[in-house]
Write a protein that holds these residues in place. Sequence first.
Motif, short mmCIF file in Angstrom:
data_model
loop_
_atom_site.label_atom_id
_atom_site.label_comp_id
_atom_site.label_asym_id
_atom_site.label_seq_id
_atom_site.Cartn_x
_atom_site.Cartn_y
_atom_site.Cartn_z
N SER A 280 -14.19 7.16 39.65
CA SER A 280 -15.03 7.59 38.52
C SER A 280 -15.89 8.81 38.87
CB SER A 280 -15.92 6.44 38.06
OG SER A 280 -16.77 6.00 39.10
N HIS A 281 -16.00 9.13 40.17
CA HIS A 281 -16.81 10.28 40.58
C HIS A 281 -16.06 11.61 40.49
CE1 HIS A 281 -14.43 9.13 44.04
NE2 HIS A 281 -14.72 10.27 44.64
N VAL A 282 -14.77 11.57 40.22
CA VAL A 282 -13.99 12.81 40.14
C VAL A 282 -14.35 13.53 38.83
CG1 VAL A 282 -11.70 13.84 40.07
CG2 VAL A 282 -12.13 11.85 41.52
N ASP A 283 -14.90 14.72 38.95
CA ASP A 283 -15.39 15.49 37.80
C ASP A 283 -14.39 16.60 37.48
OD1 ASP A 283 -16.73 16.99 35.96
OD2 ASP A 283 -18.44 17.48 37.24
N MET A 284 -13.71 16.46 36.33
CA MET A 284 -12.66 17.43 36.00
C MET A 284 -13.21 18.80 35.62
SD MET A 284 -9.86 16.14 36.76
CE MET A 284 -9.03 17.65 36.28
N SER A 285 -14.53 18.95 35.53
CA SER A 285 -15.09 20.26 35.24
C SER A 285 -15.25 21.10 36.51
CB SER A 285 -16.43 20.14 34.52
OG SER A 285 -17.38 19.50 35.35
N LYS A 286 -15.09 20.45 37.67
CA LYS A 286 -15.16 21.19 38.94
C LYS A 286 -14.13 20.61 39.89
CE LYS A 286 -18.20 22.68 42.68
NZ LYS A 286 -19.44 22.42 43.44
N VAL A 287 -13.03 21.31 40.07
CA VAL A 287 -11.94 20.79 40.90
C VAL A 287 -11.39 21.90 41.79
CG1 VAL A 287 -11.25 19.03 39.22
CG2 VAL A 287 -10.19 21.30 39.14
N SER B 277 -8.24 12.74 31.69
CA SER B 277 -8.33 12.28 33.07
C SER B 277 -6.92 12.15 33.63
CB SER B 277 -9.04 10.93 33.15
OG SER B 277 -8.84 10.35 34.43
N PRO B 278 -6.70 12.53 34.88
CA PRO B 278 -5.36 12.35 35.45
C PRO B 278 -5.06 10.90 35.82
CG PRO B 278 -6.83 13.32 37.07
CD PRO B 278 -7.62 13.22 35.80
N PHE B 279 -6.09 10.04 35.75
CA PHE B 279 -5.97 8.72 36.36
C PHE B 279 -5.58 7.61 35.38
CE2 PHE B 279 -9.45 10.95 38.77
CZ PHE B 279 -8.60 11.43 39.75
N THR B 280 -5.63 7.89 34.07
CA THR B 280 -5.32 6.84 33.09
C THR B 280 -4.36 7.37 32.04
OG1 THR B 280 -7.19 7.45 31.67
CG2 THR B 280 -7.61 5.80 33.39
N PRO C 10 -11.98 6.88 34.41
CA PRO C 10 -12.23 5.52 34.89
C PRO C 10 -13.73 5.26 34.99
CG PRO C 10 -11.37 6.91 36.67
CD PRO C 10 -11.31 7.72 35.41
N THR C 11 -14.11 4.00 34.85
CA THR C 11 -15.54 3.64 34.90
C THR C 11 -15.89 2.82 36.13
OG1 THR C 11 -15.08 1.71 33.52
CG2 THR C 11 -15.78 3.72 32.39
N GLY C 12 -14.91 2.51 36.97
CA GLY C 12 -15.17 1.72 38.16
C GLY C 12 -13.89 1.57 38.96
N PRO C 13 -13.88 0.65 39.92
CA PRO C 13 -12.68 0.46 40.74
C PRO C 13 -11.46 0.06 39.90
CG PRO C 13 -14.57 -0.65 41.72
CD PRO C 13 -15.00 -0.22 40.35
N ALA C 14 -10.31 0.57 40.29
CA ALA C 14 -9.05 0.24 39.61
C ALA C 14 -7.91 0.40 40.60
CB ALA C 14 -8.83 1.15 38.40
N TRP C 15 -6.79 -0.24 40.29
CA TRP C 15 -5.60 -0.13 41.14
C TRP C 15 -4.80 1.11 40.74
CZ3 TRP C 15 -4.68 -2.82 45.42
CH2 TRP C 15 -5.34 -4.05 45.60
N TYR C 16 -4.37 1.86 41.74
CA TYR C 16 -3.55 3.05 41.51
C TYR C 16 -2.43 3.11 42.53
CZ TYR C 16 -7.83 4.59 39.09
OH TYR C 16 -8.93 4.68 38.28
N ALA C 17 -1.32 3.75 42.14
CA ALA C 17 -0.25 4.04 43.09
C ALA C 17 -0.65 5.24 43.95
CB ALA C 17 1.06 4.33 42.35
N THR C 18 -0.01 5.39 45.09
CA THR C 18 -0.37 6.43 46.06
C THR C 18 -0.46 7.83 45.46
OG1 THR C 18 0.54 5.15 47.90
CG2 THR C 18 0.34 7.53 48.22
N PRO C 19 0.50 8.30 44.62
CA PRO C 19 0.39 9.69 44.15
C PRO C 19 -0.88 9.96 43.33
CG PRO C 19 2.62 8.86 43.80
CD PRO C 19 1.78 7.68 44.20
N ALA D 59 -6.48 12.79 43.57
CA ALA D 59 -7.95 12.85 43.61
C ALA D 59 -8.41 13.61 44.86
CB ALA D 59 -8.54 11.44 43.59
N VAL D 60 -7.74 13.35 45.99
CA VAL D 60 -8.05 14.06 47.23
C VAL D 60 -7.71 15.55 47.09
CG1 VAL D 60 -7.54 14.22 49.70
CG2 VAL D 60 -7.69 11.97 48.59
N GLU D 61 -6.54 15.83 46.49
CA GLU D 61 -6.11 17.22 46.27
C GLU D 61 -7.12 17.99 45.42
OE1 GLU D 61 -2.58 19.36 43.73
OE2 GLU D 61 -2.06 17.52 44.78
N LEU D 62 -7.74 17.31 44.46
CA LEU D 62 -8.73 17.95 43.58
C LEU D 62 -10.06 18.18 44.28
CD1 LEU D 62 -8.03 16.04 40.24
CD2 LEU D 62 -7.41 18.40 40.78
#
Length: 397
Positions: A131-138, A154-157, A163-172, A177-180
């Motif tokens: 939820s901390h990933v801010d799409m206005s600064k990547v 959001s790229p995540f949903t 997202p608003t909290g912890p969630a399950w995601y696949a590796t890519p 999120a790291v790439e951003l």
Amino acid sequence: MGDQGPGTAGRSVRRSTFSEKRSSFAATPGSLGKHPVDCAPCEAPDGHPLLADLPRFHVRGPAEKLFEEAYDWARPMTDAECTLRHLVGLDVNMAFAAGANGLPVGLGAPTHVKNPVFDPKMPGSWLVDLSHVDMSKVKVGKDWVQLDGSLLPSPFTPKGEAPTGPAWYATPTVAYAVELGYDVAPTEAYVRYDNGRYLDGWYNRLRDAYLATMADLGVDADLSPEDFLAAMDGYKGRDPQMAIVASAIKATVKGGLGKLRERPRGEGWRPGEPWRALARPTWRPDIRAAVISRTRINLHRKIVKHAAFTGQYPIAILSDCVVYAAGGETPLDFLPHREGKPLPGGFKLGVNPGLVKWEGTQSVLWGEEVRERFNAPELNLARYIKDGNVTDDDNGE
């Protein structure tokens, strides 16, 4: 399903001994074996035997259930976009096949890990707060860029909601999120140490068949963008039987993905009981999730590159189709070029899997009228961009 003890908390999920033993594995992908393997509980679809102990009407949230699906997102148009004349749809060729190409997937059962260090090369499912990933600064490549995050999904949903909290995601998804440019700290994961590029052979055969079929229909892989659009215009009419073959190849991709998580088909099945497909080694919802995750992320990456370079943002996305407001009627009117070449990492016209074709164009007035008629300012216009006919039917094409 193995379980690592508390003494391994916080350690990397990489196993050097494993890598050394199987150093040649990536070059010679193996099979999924002869016996089915259990998925992780978060990967299990509703009604799966692993979930038999859940209360009958319990609805699993993002922190309990992996939900990697394709995009179905739209937003209202801005005032500036409403002054433009056209809505232009782009469609990614064989998007899910391209998403499978070169993708490492698990070959065996998952191992449960607590507080793992994220490894972008390790197939698996990760419980992490993004939820901390801010799409206005990547980060785009090595550079930080400012974007209008309110105009991006959001790229995540799948619905594009942040997202608003912890969630399950696949590796890519987590790797993106790291790439951003953001740190990630998973609290739990189900990883697959036994992994390889199992889908490469499948992808290569389907790609070769598709390109050969399209070439027979007059659409070659080495055409310029202008010639590609001209060749695609009415290509199905040149040889209707060959066009059916092209459609069948595309359907094989989507059908193959569906088989990885096939649901009960009647059979007198009741929730909590196994169904027939679970007995297959190829019943692998984790592989389906990884392919869809990578496909959605591939599209988002192109959208971000395009936005950073042009200031243009999509108004609607449905699976592998994305719609932009534009001043001209065709993709040639708004897809940017550098020194005569397409924007690196952006949208590129062509027949190869992962490149885009022109899906269709309607007027901005059409889009506004349709949304007004249905009193739905966020109606997904990508669903109807091809011919402008607004129906309740949608086959995802």
